[in-house]
Design a protein around this motif. Sequence first.
Motif, mmCIF file in Angstrom:
data_model
loop_
_atom_site.group_PDB
_atom_site.id
_atom_site.type_symbol
_atom_site.label_atom_id
_atom_site.label_comp_id
_atom_site.label_asym_id
_atom_site.label_seq_id
_atom_site.Cartn_x
_atom_site.Cartn_y
_atom_site.Cartn_z
ATOM 1 N N SER A 148 0.827 -1.196 0.000
ATOM 2 C CA SER A 148 0.000 0.000 0.000
ATOM 3 C C SER A 148 0.868 1.255 0.000
ATOM 4 O O SER A 148 2.059 1.216 0.344
ATOM 5 C CB SER A 148 -0.917 0.000 1.226
ATOM 6 N N SER A 149 0.279 2.384 -0.375
ATOM 7 C CA SER A 149 1.024 3.644 -0.442
ATOM 8 C C SER A 149 1.493 4.085 0.939
ATOM 9 O O SER A 149 2.592 4.639 1.093
ATOM 10 C CB SER A 149 0.155 4.728 -1.080
ATOM 11 N N GLU A 150 0.694 3.817 1.968
ATOM 12 C CA GLU A 150 1.081 4.206 3.329
ATOM 13 C C GLU A 150 2.296 3.417 3.793
ATOM 14 O O GLU A 150 3.239 3.980 4.355
ATOM 15 C CB GLU A 150 -0.094 3.978 4.275
ATOM 16 N N GLY B 156 4.509 1.962 1.844
ATOM 17 C CA GLY B 156 5.643 2.404 1.045
ATOM 18 C C GLY B 156 6.249 3.683 1.570
ATOM 19 O O GLY B 156 7.484 3.842 1.600
ATOM 20 N N GLY B 157 5.404 4.621 2.008
ATOM 21 C CA GLY B 157 5.919 5.871 2.576
ATOM 22 C C GLY B 157 6.695 5.650 3.856
ATOM 23 O O GLY B 157 7.760 6.248 4.063
#
Length: 254
Positions: free
Chosen positions: A34-36, A38-39
């Motif tokens: 997910s993007s979260e 990955g951040g």
Amino acid sequence: MIRRLEGLAWILAILGALLASFRYLDLELASLFSSESGGHMFSYVGGFFPPETAPAWLAQIGHGALETLAISAIGSLIAALFGALLSLLAAGRLGKTAKVLARLLLNALRSVPELVWAALMVLAAGLGPFAGTLAIALHTSGVLGRLFAEALENAPISPAEALRGAGAGAVAAFFYGTLPNVLPQWVAYSLYRWENNIRMAAVLGFVGAGGLGQMLYVTLSLFQQQRAMSVILAMLLMVIVVDVASSWLRSRLA
């Protein structure tokens, strides 16, 4: 047709086992990508750069690298000597009973991973490089003893028999008829295990066995990512140098 069906059945069984494993472990692979997530991963990895290059810290890393090399070298040397002695028994040179007992001991030594041996040795000998050296020596003795025994079993017996026929004793026949044929293999096996033991010595520090591994554990525990990155780079450099040197030595022996 029967073989194809059998192969298809095995593939389906393996896929079913994998799916069951994911379900049993409750792994959430979607959240990993997910993007979260990955951040967070990008932010955490960014904290490792730039590596710490203070002279005092680099001096500590150099000391830790030498300690790691010493742990692996001494542990490998002890293992090579002990493994060579056990290989004589495991190869049946002193009777069937000694062969069975020696093989059981070698199996027991190598079946216990180095980390488990290190945890046991830390309890027995205390924190520090001595525990790491013992852990490497115990596990590697089991590995090298088995390899040395197989080399002895596959060695040609005609040179030793010729010496015995000429009146030489059993010890002289071994040292002059058998040992020269297996010694290059023994040395090559020992060098290869030394390569592996350097990597393992760097990891054993996580259970308090000294060296670079212990430095890495401490820096990661204190969230000192930049210092940890310096230790990781030192581990990588040390492994590359030793791999190149060991490969060159083994090629020269071959």
